[in-house]
Write a protein that holds these residues in place. Structure first.
Motif, PDB file in Angstrom:
ATOM      1  N   UNK A  20      10.446  14.308  22.878  1.00 44.04           N
ATOM      2  CA  UNK A  20      10.243  15.756  22.747  1.00 44.04           C
ATOM      3  C   UNK A  20      11.573  16.498  22.695  1.00 44.04           C
ATOM      4  N   UNK A  21      12.569  15.991  23.401  1.00 46.73           N
ATOM      5  CA  UNK A  21      13.897  16.612  23.387  1.00 46.73           C
ATOM      6  C   UNK A  21      14.636  16.304  22.080  1.00 46.73           C
ATOM      7  N   UNK A  22      14.410  15.104  21.552  1.00 52.06           N
ATOM      8  CA  UNK A  22      15.082  14.677  20.319  1.00 52.06           C
ATOM      9  C   UNK A  22      14.028  14.225  19.299  1.00 52.06           C
ATOM     10  N   UNK A  23      13.284  15.179  18.719  1.00 51.30           N
ATOM     11  CA  UNK A  23      12.165  14.831  17.828  1.00 51.30           C
ATOM     12  C   UNK A  23      12.567  14.081  16.574  1.00 51.30           C
ATOM     13  N   UNK A  24      13.824  14.246  16.123  1.00 55.65           N
ATOM     14  CA  UNK A  24      14.257  13.523  14.923  1.00 55.65           C
ATOM     15  C   UNK A  24      14.244  12.016  15.175  1.00 55.65           C
ATOM     16  N   UNK A  25      14.600  11.624  16.406  1.00 56.60           N
ATOM     17  CA  UNK A  25      14.570  10.198  16.772  1.00 56.60           C
ATOM     18  C   UNK A  25      13.137   9.781  17.090  1.00 56.60           C
ATOM     19  N   UNK A  26      12.467  10.533  17.967  1.00 55.70           N
ATOM     20  CA  UNK A  26      11.065  10.283  18.271  1.00 55.70           C
ATOM     21  C   UNK A  26      10.850   9.334  19.440  1.00 55.70           C
ATOM     22  N   UNK A  27       9.740   9.549  20.138  1.00 61.98           N
ATOM     23  CA  UNK A  27       9.386   8.753  21.296  1.00 61.98           C
ATOM     24  C   UNK A  27       9.231   7.264  21.028  1.00 61.98           C
ATOM     25  N   UNK A  28       8.605   6.851  19.903  1.00 65.05           N
ATOM     26  CA  UNK A  28       8.449   5.404  19.653  1.00 65.05           C
ATOM     27  C   UNK A  28       9.758   4.641  19.608  1.00 65.05           C
ATOM     28  N   UNK A  29      10.789   5.232  19.024  1.00 63.12           N
ATOM     29  CA  UNK A  29      12.086   4.561  18.950  1.00 63.12           C
ATOM     30  C   UNK A  29      12.698   4.436  20.339  1.00 63.12           C
ATOM     31  N   UNK A  30      12.634   5.517  21.125  1.00 61.77           N
ATOM     32  CA  UNK A  30      13.129   5.448  22.507  1.00 61.77           C
ATOM     33  C   UNK A  30      12.364   4.385  23.299  1.00 61.77           C
ATOM     34  N   UNK A  31      11.047   4.283  23.067  1.00 59.17           N
ATOM     35  CA  UNK A  31      10.228   3.304  23.797  1.00 59.17           C
ATOM     36  C   UNK A  31      10.650   1.874  23.464  1.00 59.17           C
ATOM     37  N   UNK A  32      10.909   1.619  22.177  1.00 60.16           N
ATOM     38  CA  UNK A  32      11.358   0.278  21.780  1.00 60.16           C
ATOM     39  C   UNK A  32      12.714  -0.048  22.400  1.00 60.16           C
ATOM     40  N   UNK A  33      13.643   0.913  22.342  1.00 63.83           N
ATOM     41  CA  UNK A  33      14.985   0.684  22.893  1.00 63.83           C
ATOM     42  C   UNK A  33      14.934   0.445  24.403  1.00 63.83           C
ATOM     43  N   UNK A  34      14.198   1.303  25.112  1.00 60.20           N
ATOM     44  CA  UNK A  34      14.068   1.128  26.568  1.00 60.20           C
ATOM     45  C   UNK A  34      13.343  -0.175  26.887  1.00 60.20           C
ATOM     46  N   UNK A 150      15.892   4.879  11.033  1.00 57.41           N
ATOM     47  CA  UNK A 150      17.223   5.123  10.472  1.00 57.41           C
ATOM     48  C   UNK A 150      17.152   6.124   9.319  1.00 57.41           C
ATOM     49  N   UNK A 151      16.231   5.900   8.397  1.00 53.37           N
ATOM     50  CA  UNK A 151      16.163   6.767   7.219  1.00 53.37           C
ATOM     51  C   UNK A 151      15.423   8.081   7.507  1.00 53.37           C
ATOM     52  N   UNK A 152      14.611   8.098   8.571  1.00 47.59           N
ATOM     53  CA  UNK A 152      14.038   9.371   9.044  1.00 47.59           C
ATOM     54  C   UNK A 152      15.150  10.343   9.421  1.00 47.59           C
TER      55      UNK A 152
END
Length: 325
Positions: A20-34, A150-152
């Motif tokens: 929500x703070x960084x919508x360009x990246x998005x929650x799914x990407x943060x979830x995968x990284x974490x 990445x391309x998003x």
């Protein structure tokens, strides 16, 4: 079961907040990284395995079903009808390019399919719908999500300026963003940036076009299910040929269309869908070998780049041919 589910939930909550703070990246990407970080810390995953598998499979399917409640078919067909030639063209080109290039680069077929549908339809949601159908594993899903991400980001940053250079109208840019940007969050970011530059309401156009693209999940998964059934020589029962969770996705869309669900209810269901995808990506991240992901990432990134460029060029070309820009 509970231990694995709780671990995924513990990752999904901060990932959702960060998204929500960084919508360009998005929650799914943060979830995968974490998830990949937490997965490296858990030496023995045997007691968590059942819950993690449940979240990565069943919760992912639930996310797709809930996504259907955000699709009012009547509104989409009325407003998004003029965008259909562009949508069909971009999806077709992306799938053809991903198939040919996957063969040429010797990329695993399932990774190629996920990158192709993720690029052409609706990013993470399309990957979430397609992965169970083709029986993709966690690393293949993580690879595809990473490429789309990445391309998003690149699209959200450069497309508004690119649209200005090409002299697109507000309607033209809405159609361009809605068809050439992969994920909903990045479509929103690109269209919002354009609106900030021009004082327009392009976001509404781009959102409808994006939702219209989402409907392509249904025929794409249907075709892929038939192909998978033939490969595995399964009997062509309805559950094998057309996955039941996709039928429920369609049913959810019909319910929203027929019963005119209240906007608040729809918003809650869409938020639940978004969180379920994040939850599933947390589970997928835990089971992903980050070292292997980095080693094998170059070819899928090239594939994603070519699909992305092809979609953008075709979107503009069809708009120009039909005088929609």
């Amino acid at each position: 079961m509970l231990k694995g589910c709780l671990v995924c939930l513990g990752i999904a909550v901060p990932a959702y907040i960060l998204g929500n703070f960084f919508p360009v990246i998005g929650g799914p990407v943060f979830a995968i990284l974490l998830g990949m970080c937490i997965g490296r810390l858990i030496k023995d995953q045997s007691s968590y395995e059942k819950g993690i598998k449940f979240v990565s499979k069943k919760v992912l399917q639930l996310a797709v079903i809930l996504l259907g409640f955000g699709l009012n078919l009547r509104n989409i067909l009325e407003v998004g009808a003029q965008s259909m030639p562009v949508i069909i063209s971009t999806i077709s080109v992306s799938l053809i390019v991903s198939y040919i290039l996957s063969k040429a680069l010797k990329i695993p077929a399932k990774t190629g399919i996920l990158v192709g549908v993720g690029s052409s339809i609706c990013g993470g949601s399309a990957i979430a719908a397609t992965a169970p159908v083709i029986k993709a594993d966690e690393e293949e899903i993580a690879q595809a999500i990473s490429v789309i991400f990445l391309f998003n980001v690149i699209a959200a940053l450069i497309f508004p300026t690119l649209g200005d250079i090409m002299g697109l109208s507000n309607e033209g840019f809405g159609l361009f963003a809605g068809t050439a940007v992969n994920d909903t969050s990045s479509v929103t970011a690109a269209a919002s940036a354009w609106d900030g530059m021009h004082g327009s309401n392009t976001l509404a156009i781009a959102t409808v076009v994006k939702l219209t693209r989402t409907l392509a999940i249904i025929p794409i998964t249907f075709v892929l299910a038939i192909v998978e059934a033939k490969k595995s020589k399964e009997k062509k029962k309805m559950g094998n040929v057309f996955p039941m969770f996709i039928l429920f996705f369609l049913l959810a869309s019909v319910i929203t269309t027929v019963f005119h669900l209240d906007g608040t209810i729809v918003h809650v269901l869409k938020t639940m869908s978004k969180f379920c995808i994040i939850l599933a990506m947390a589970a997928i991240g835990i089971n992903t070998d980050v070292v292997k992901l980095l080693k094998t990432g170059k070819k899928p990134i090239l594939l994603g780049f070519v699909c992305w460029v092809a979609i953008a060029l075709v979107s503009i070309a069809i708009q120009m041919a039909l005088h929609l820009n």
